[in-house]
Scaffold this active site. Structure first.
Site, PDB file in Angstrom:
ATOM      1  N   HIS A 218      -3.281   7.033   3.238  1.00 63.41           N
ATOM      2  CA  HIS A 218      -3.727   5.754   2.690  1.00 63.41           C
ATOM      3  C   HIS A 218      -5.085   5.433   3.319  1.00 63.41           C
ATOM      4  CE1 HIS A 218      -4.144   1.668   1.657  1.00 63.41           C
ATOM      5  NE2 HIS A 218      -3.663   1.147   2.774  1.00 63.41           N
TER       6      HIS A 218
ATOM      7  N   ASN B  17     -10.437  -0.195   0.952  1.00 60.63           N
ATOM      8  CA  ASN B  17      -8.989  -0.066   0.864  1.00 60.63           C
ATOM      9  C   ASN B  17      -8.537  -0.543  -0.514  1.00 60.63           C
ATOM     10  OD1 ASN B  17      -6.236  -0.434   1.007  1.00 60.63           O
ATOM     11  ND2 ASN B  17      -6.246  -1.382   3.035  1.00 60.63           N
TER      12      ASN B  17
ATOM     13  N   CYS C 101       0.819  -1.229   0.000  1.00 66.87           N
ATOM     14  CA  CYS C 101       0.000   0.000   0.000  1.00 66.87           C
ATOM     15  C   CYS C 101       0.845   1.269   0.000  1.00 66.87           C
ATOM     16  CB  CYS C 101      -0.927   0.013   1.211  1.00 66.87           C
ATOM     17  SG  CYS C 101      -1.863  -1.494   1.389  1.00 66.87           S
TER      18      CYS C 101
HETATM   19  O1  UT7 Z   1      -3.500  -1.423   3.717  1.00 63.38           O
HETATM   20  C1  UT7 Z   1      -3.106  -2.099   4.849  1.00 63.38           C
HETATM   21  C2  UT7 Z   1      -4.057  -3.213   4.968  1.00 63.38           C
HETATM   22  N1  UT7 Z   1      -4.519  -3.621   6.225  1.00 63.38           N
HETATM   23  C3  UT7 Z   1      -5.105  -2.841   7.149  1.00 63.38           C
HETATM   24  O2  UT7 Z   1      -5.130  -1.644   7.121  1.00 63.38           O
HETATM   25  C4  UT7 Z   1      -5.775  -3.580   8.267  1.00 63.38           C
HETATM   26  C5  UT7 Z   1      -5.647  -2.902   9.599  1.00 63.38           C
HETATM   27  N2  UT7 Z   1      -6.526  -3.567  10.544  1.00 63.38           N
HETATM   28  C6  UT7 Z   1      -7.836  -3.253  10.628  1.00 63.38           C
HETATM   29  O3  UT7 Z   1      -8.329  -2.394   9.913  1.00 63.38           O
HETATM   30  C7  UT7 Z   1      -8.639  -3.940  11.677  1.00 63.38           C
HETATM   31  O4  UT7 Z   1      -7.792  -4.716  12.495  1.00 63.38           O
HETATM   32  C8  UT7 Z   1      -9.782  -4.875  11.118  1.00 63.38           C
HETATM   33  C9  UT7 Z   1     -10.872  -3.996  10.502  1.00 63.38           C
HETATM   34  C10 UT7 Z   1      -9.219  -5.815  10.080  1.00 63.38           C
HETATM   35  C11 UT7 Z   1     -10.401  -5.664  12.241  1.00 63.38           C
HETATM   36  O5  UT7 Z   1     -10.907  -4.803  13.229  1.00 63.38           O
HETATM   37  P1  UT7 Z   1     -10.521  -5.031  14.770  1.00 63.38           P
HETATM   38  O6  UT7 Z   1     -11.273  -4.054  15.538  1.00 63.38           O
HETATM   39  O7  UT7 Z   1      -9.021  -4.986  14.867  1.00 63.38           O
HETATM   40  O8  UT7 Z   1     -11.061  -6.466  15.034  1.00 63.38           O
HETATM   41  P2  UT7 Z   1     -10.263  -7.752  15.552  1.00 63.38           P
HETATM   42  O9  UT7 Z   1      -9.432  -8.343  14.474  1.00 63.38           O
HETATM   43  O10 UT7 Z   1      -9.600  -7.410  16.852  1.00 63.38           O
HETATM   44  O11 UT7 Z   1     -11.466  -8.735  15.845  1.00 63.38           O
HETATM   45  C12 UT7 Z   1     -12.462  -8.438  16.845  1.00 63.38           C
HETATM   46  C13 UT7 Z   1     -13.568  -9.470  16.704  1.00 63.38           C
HETATM   47  C14 UT7 Z   1     -13.044 -10.899  16.580  1.00 63.38           C
HETATM   48  O12 UT7 Z   1     -13.933 -11.728  17.291  1.00 63.38           O
HETATM   49  P3  UT7 Z   1     -13.569 -12.258  18.764  1.00 63.38           P
HETATM   50  O13 UT7 Z   1     -12.281 -13.026  18.606  1.00 63.38           O
HETATM   51  O14 UT7 Z   1     -13.396 -11.025  19.594  1.00 63.38           O
HETATM   52  O15 UT7 Z   1     -14.738 -13.108  19.123  1.00 63.38           O
HETATM   53  C15 UT7 Z   1     -13.153 -11.195  15.111  1.00 63.38           C
HETATM   54  O16 UT7 Z   1     -13.322 -12.565  14.842  1.00 63.38           O
HETATM   55  O17 UT7 Z   1     -14.306  -9.218  15.501  1.00 63.38           O
HETATM   56  C16 UT7 Z   1     -14.386 -10.425  14.733  1.00 63.38           C
HETATM   57  N3  UT7 Z   1     -14.445 -10.070  13.327  1.00 63.38           N
HETATM   58  C17 UT7 Z   1     -15.594  -9.763  12.710  1.00 63.38           C
HETATM   59  N4  UT7 Z   1     -16.867  -9.711  13.145  1.00 63.38           N
HETATM   60  C18 UT7 Z   1     -17.810  -9.373  12.270  1.00 63.38           C
HETATM   61  C19 UT7 Z   1     -13.427  -9.958  12.436  1.00 63.38           C
HETATM   62  N5  UT7 Z   1     -13.912  -9.595  11.237  1.00 63.38           N
HETATM   63  C20 UT7 Z   1     -15.255  -9.477  11.380  1.00 63.38           C
HETATM   64  C21 UT7 Z   1     -16.279  -9.124  10.506  1.00 63.38           C
HETATM   65  N6  UT7 Z   1     -17.543  -9.085  10.983  1.00 63.38           N
HETATM   66  N7  UT7 Z   1     -16.054  -8.835   9.218  1.00 63.38           N
END
Ligand code: UT7
Length: 368
Positions: free
Chosen positions: A254, A284, A114
Site C-alpha cells: 500500500h 496515498n 486502504c
Molecule cells: O493509508 C493509511 C493512511 N494513513 C497513513 O498512512 C498515515 C501514516 N502517518 C504518516 O504518514 C505520518 O505520520 C505523517 C506524514 C502524517 C506525519 O509525519 P510525522 O513524521 O509522523 O509527523 P508528526 O505527525 O509527528 O508531526 C511532526 C511535526 C508536528 O509539529 P510539532 O508538533 O513537532 O511542532 C506537526 O504539526 O510536523 C508538523 N506537521 C507538518 N509540518 C509541515 C504535520 N504536518 C505537517 C505538514 N507540513 N504538512
C-alpha cells in the site's frame, strides 16, 4: 477439475489534474521539502468536478476487461472497495455494474479502508475456487480529494484520487491467488475516521461547522501501527502459502508513506528494489494504490508471468492484510474486445430501463 483464481486483466485510471507539493504550500503552512522527506509524495491527482469514484472505477474496470478479453456481460461479481463511495447507499459497485453493462453481475461495496482491495481479492478468489462464480471484477477506487479538509496540513498533503481494477477468472492451470492474511483491530477505530454522516453522528449543520465530514487522522499513531504490521503480515502470508521470502520476486505495498515501506524492508531484511513504489506520483490513493501500482509495475517490466508476489496493506479500521499471488500475466488466447461499444449500449440500456420503470409505475397507478 481443480479451479484456480487468476488475475487475467488489470487497468487503472487517474484524473488528469496534477496537484504538486508546491501548489499545496499556497494553501497550508507546509513546504515541498517537508512533504518529500516525511512522506515521499511529490504530486497527486485530483478528480475534476464531474469525475466521481464510480466514473473512475468504471474506466479502470473497462480497461481490465479489455485486457482480459472478457465482455462485461460475462462478469458474475463486482466488488468495489472504497472509503469515498458515490453514496452511503446504493453501492458504488451497483452504479459501476450499470455503467459498464455487466448485466448478469452481482455487485457490492466493501469497506476495509486502504486494506479493502486485499480483502476483496480474498473474497472473490474463494468464490472462484469454490465454484460459486467464474469471473469477477475487483476494483479499488477513491476520490479522497472530495472528503479531505484542504485546510488540514496533517492530511491534505497525503492523499490522491484514482482507481485500479483486476479481472479474476477461474482457470484449471495452477497459479494465481495462493494465500492471504486479513486482520482488524477496531480498538484503533478513532485513529483514522470520517466521523459524521453515519448512524452514530448523522450529518447536521453542526457537524459541517465542526468539519466532521472530513477525514480525521492521528498520523503518528497510524504510522507506528503500520510499521508494526507490514513486515509481519508479509511473512505470515508467504509462510501460509508454503514459501519463504527468497521465493518472492516483488512486494507491492500500500502506497502510504515511503518511510513506512522502508521500515518494512528493513524488518524483512530485503533491499528496497524488492518493493514497487510509485507514491511519489500519486500520493496515498487508499485502496486504489495496490492495483494502480500493479499496473505500473507491469508497465515497468517489474512483473513477469510465474513470479511470486505479495500485496500488503494497512489502513483505517484499523485493518491490515496481505496476499500471496503467482502472477499469471496476459492469457495468450485472449481476443481484444471493444469495451467502448459496451459502455455506449450500457448507457442506452440503462436509459430505457429507467423509462420502462416509469411507464410501469404510471400503468400500475392507473390500474389502482
Ligand atoms: O493509508 C493509511 C493512511 N494513513 C497513513 O498512512 C498515515 C501514516 N502517518 C504518516 O504518514 C505520518 O505520520 C505523517 C506524514 C502524517 C506525519 O509525519 P510525522 O513524521 O509522523 O509527523 P508528526 O505527525 O509527528 O508531526 C511532526 C511535526 C508536528 O509539529 P510539532 O508538533 O513537532 O511542532 C506537526 O504539526 O510536523 C508538523 N506537521 C507538518 N509540518 C509541515 C504535520 N504536518 C505537517 C505538514 N507540513 N504538512
Amino acid at each position: 477439475m481443480k479451479r484456480y483464481s487468476h488475475i487475467t486483466g488489470w487497468g487503472m485510471v487517474v484524473p488528469e489534474r496534477i496537484l504538486t507539493n508546491e501548489e499545496i504550500t499556497q494553501t497550508v503552512d507546509t513546504t515541498d521539502e517537508w512533504i518529500r522527506t516525511r512522506t515521499g509524495v511529490q504530486e497527486r491527482r485530483i478528480a475534476a468536478e464531474d469525475e466521481t469514484t464510480a466514473s473512475l472505477a468504471s474506466g479502470a474496470a473497462l480497461k481490465a476487461l479489455t485486457m482480459a478479453g472478457i465482455k462485461p456481460s460475462q462478469v458474475d461479481m463486482i466488488i468495489v472497495s472504497t472509503s469515498s463511495p458515490e453514496h452511503t447507499f446504493p453501492s458504488t459497485a451497483s452504479i459501476v455494474q450499470d455503467e459498464i453493462g455487466a448485466i448478469k453481475a452481482g455487485a457490492f461495496d466493501l469497506s476495509a479502508a486502504c486494506t479493502g482491495f486485499i480483502y476483496a481479492l480474498d473474497m472473490v478468489s474463494h468464490a472462484i475456487t469454490s465454484g460459486s462464480i467464474d469471473i469477477a471484477l475487483v476494483i479499488g477506487a477513491e476520490t479522497l480529494s472530495k472528503i479531505v479538509n484542504w485546510k488540514d496540513r496533517n492530511t491534505c498533503i497525503l492523499f490522491g484520487d484514482g482507481a485500479g481494477a483486476f479481472v479474476l477468472q477461474a482457470l484449471d492451470k495452477p497459479g494465481g491467488f495462493i494465500s492471504s492474511v486479513l486482520r482488524s483491530d477496531g480498538s484503533g477505530a478513532d485513529l483514522l475516521t470520517l466521523p459524521a454522516g453515519g448512524s452514530k453522528l448523522p450529518a447536521s449543520e453542526q457537524t459541517v461547522r465542526d468539519g466532521l465530514h472530513y477525514i480525521h487522522m492521528q498520523g503518528r499513531e497510524v504510522f507506528r501501527f503500520a510499521t508494526r504490521v507490514m513486515a509481519k503480515a508479509t511473512l505470515e502470508t508467504v509462510e501460509k502459502g508454503g514459501l519463504t521470502l527468497d521465493d518472492i520476486s516483488l512486494i507491492i505495498p500500500h502506497q502510504a508513506n515511503q518511510r513506512i515501506i522502508e521500515s518494512a524492508a528493513k524488518k524483512l531484511k530485503l533491499p528496497m528494489d524488492k518493493f514497487f513504489v510509485n507514491l511519489d506520483k500519486y500520493g496515498n490513493t487508499s485502496t486504489a494504490s495496490i492495483p494502480i501500482a500493479t499496473c505500473e509495475a507491469v508497465e515497468a517490466d517489474a512483473l513477469q508471468p510465474g513470479d511470486m508476489i505479495v500485496f500488503v496493506g494497512f489502513g483505517g479500521g484499523l485493518t491490515w492484510g496481505s496476499a500471496l499471488i503467482q502472477w499469471s500475466g496476459p492469457q495468450l488466447e485472449v481476443k481484444p474486445i471493444r469495451t467502448g461499444w459496451y459502455q455506449f449500449w450500457a448507457g442506452i440500456r440503462s436509459f430505457l430501463l429507467k423509462i420502462l420503470r416509469r411507464i410501469e409505475g404510471l400503468l400500475s397507478g392507473l390500474g389502482e
